[in-house]
Design a protein around this motif. Structure first.
Motif, PDB file in Angstrom:
ATOM      1  N   THR A  21      15.758  -8.510   5.616  1.00 37.46           N
ATOM      2  CA  THR A  21      15.646  -7.078   5.400  1.00 37.46           C
ATOM      3  C   THR A  21      14.259  -6.765   4.863  1.00 37.46           C
ATOM      4  O   THR A  21      13.785  -7.401   3.919  1.00 37.46           O
ATOM      5  N   PHE A  22      13.598  -5.778   5.486  1.00 35.96           N
ATOM      6  CA  PHE A  22      12.240  -5.403   5.095  1.00 35.96           C
ATOM      7  C   PHE A  22      12.179  -3.908   4.816  1.00 35.96           C
ATOM      8  O   PHE A  22      12.823  -3.111   5.511  1.00 35.96           O
ATOM      9  N   SER A  23      11.380  -3.537   3.833  1.00 36.35           N
ATOM     10  CA  SER A  23      11.140  -2.126   3.569  1.00 36.35           C
ATOM     11  C   SER A  23      10.393  -1.506   4.747  1.00 36.35           C
ATOM     12  O   SER A  23       9.453  -2.106   5.287  1.00 36.35           O
ATOM     13  N   LYS A  24      10.807  -0.309   5.146  1.00 36.07           N
ATOM     14  CA  LYS A  24      10.101   0.371   6.229  1.00 36.07           C
ATOM     15  C   LYS A  24       8.669   0.709   5.826  1.00 36.07           C
ATOM     16  O   LYS A  24       7.800   0.838   6.684  1.00 36.07           O
ATOM     17  N   ASP A  56       6.704  -1.224   4.249  1.00 37.10           N
ATOM     18  CA  ASP A  56       5.871  -2.433   4.231  1.00 37.10           C
ATOM     19  C   ASP A  56       6.410  -3.436   5.246  1.00 37.10           C
ATOM     20  O   ASP A  56       6.691  -4.584   4.919  1.00 37.10           O
ATOM     21  N   PHE A  57       6.532  -2.987   6.493  1.00 37.76           N
ATOM     22  CA  PHE A  57       7.119  -3.824   7.529  1.00 37.76           C
ATOM     23  C   PHE A  57       6.111  -4.855   8.032  1.00 37.76           C
ATOM     24  O   PHE A  57       4.971  -4.511   8.359  1.00 37.76           O
ATOM     25  N   PRO A  58       6.489  -6.151   8.097  1.00 34.19           N
ATOM     26  CA  PRO A  58       5.554  -7.208   8.506  1.00 34.19           C
ATOM     27  C   PRO A  58       5.444  -7.322  10.031  1.00 34.19           C
ATOM     28  O   PRO A  58       5.989  -8.233  10.651  1.00 34.19           O
ATOM     29  N   ASP A  59       4.701  -6.398  10.632  1.00 36.66           N
ATOM     30  CA  ASP A  59       4.621  -6.318  12.096  1.00 36.66           C
ATOM     31  C   ASP A  59       4.301  -7.651  12.759  1.00 36.66           C
ATOM     32  O   ASP A  59       4.994  -8.081  13.681  1.00 36.66           O
ATOM     33  N   GLU A  60       3.227  -8.290  12.301  1.00 37.51           N
ATOM     34  CA  GLU A  60       2.782  -9.503  12.982  1.00 37.51           C
ATOM     35  C   GLU A  60       3.819 -10.611  12.882  1.00 37.51           C
ATOM     36  O   GLU A  60       4.064 -11.332  13.850  1.00 37.51           O
TER      37      GLU A  60
END
Length: 227
Positions: A175-178, A180-184
């Motif tokens: 689960t990631f905060s929208k 601070d989403f880790p795109d790469e």
């Protein structure tokens, strides 16, 4: 996780929250944070900057360290997704980036529908294929309601237009905060056939009428067969 029940004066929230912030792969090279809204009356912030989709990179043979596991499949549109562990059996609709640079979301009036980002890799093809689904709708639970309960080792079957079935094995569910989403990390091309399943999760913010997080399932191609 379904949204909290609204008060009598508050309308029910639609799928994935009214203000939907979706991270989406851009063919393994660029990355998008895609904003969408099902209800223009919701407090709509400006869409974040997006990058244009680049041309698909030329395919290259994976290195010895990348070539473990089954051989990736040729491109073929997905038709149906099945996840036995959470009783998912749903058809696909394709998702595109519209003229505004925003991703078109799956129709909110069909809760049992998964969306595939059609400008990315097809499921089973080399690269990272992205599938998104609603966690709930105005009328109740939706296709990816229980996505966060998947565990490593669970499998995801995707039936493809060419008659093959690509089976993916779940590596992790995070689960990631929208904000601070880790795109790469989510979308990077690992040189193998990868799958990402994405929905909303975390706390439902009544003021924003949106969930604060994204649930992401990381999975890799484990096997394939004829349907």
């Amino acid at each position: 996780m379904a949204a909290p029940q609204p008060s009598e004066s508050e309308p029910a929230s639609p799928a994935l929250g009214r203000s939907l912030l979706w991270p989406v792969a851009a063919v393994g090279l660029g990355f998008l944070l895609v904003y969408n809204s099902f209800d223009a009356s919701a407090g709509v912030p400006p869409a974040p900057a997006v990058v244009s989709l680049p041309a698909a990179p030329a395919s290259k043979a994976p290195s010895a360290s990348e070539s473990t596991g089954p051989r990736e499949l040729p491109p073929s549109y997905p038709e149906r997704i099945s996840i036995k562990a959470i009783a998912v059996d749903a058809p696909f609709t394709s998702l595109a980036v519209g003229p505004s640079g925003q991703l078109e979301a799956p129709p909110a009036d069909d809760p049992n529908l998964a969306g595939w980002f059609k400008d990315g890799a097809t499921p089973g093809e080399r690269g990272t294929s992205v599938v998104a689904g609603h966690v709930d709708t105005k009328t109740g639970p939706a296709v990816f309601l229980l996505l966060s309960t998947l565990e490593a080792g669970n499998t995801v079957d995707i039936t493809r237009e060419d008659g093959s079935v690509a089976t993916f094995e779940v590596d992790s569910v995070e689960t990631f905060s929208k904000a601070d989403f880790p795109d790469e990390r989510v979308y990077a091309d690992k040189g193998t056939a990868q799958l990402r399943l994405i929905t909303c999760g975390g706390v439902y913010d009544k003021k924003k009428k949106d969930y604060e997080d994204n649930v992401v399932v990381f999975a890799h191609l484990a096997s394939s067969k004829s349907a």
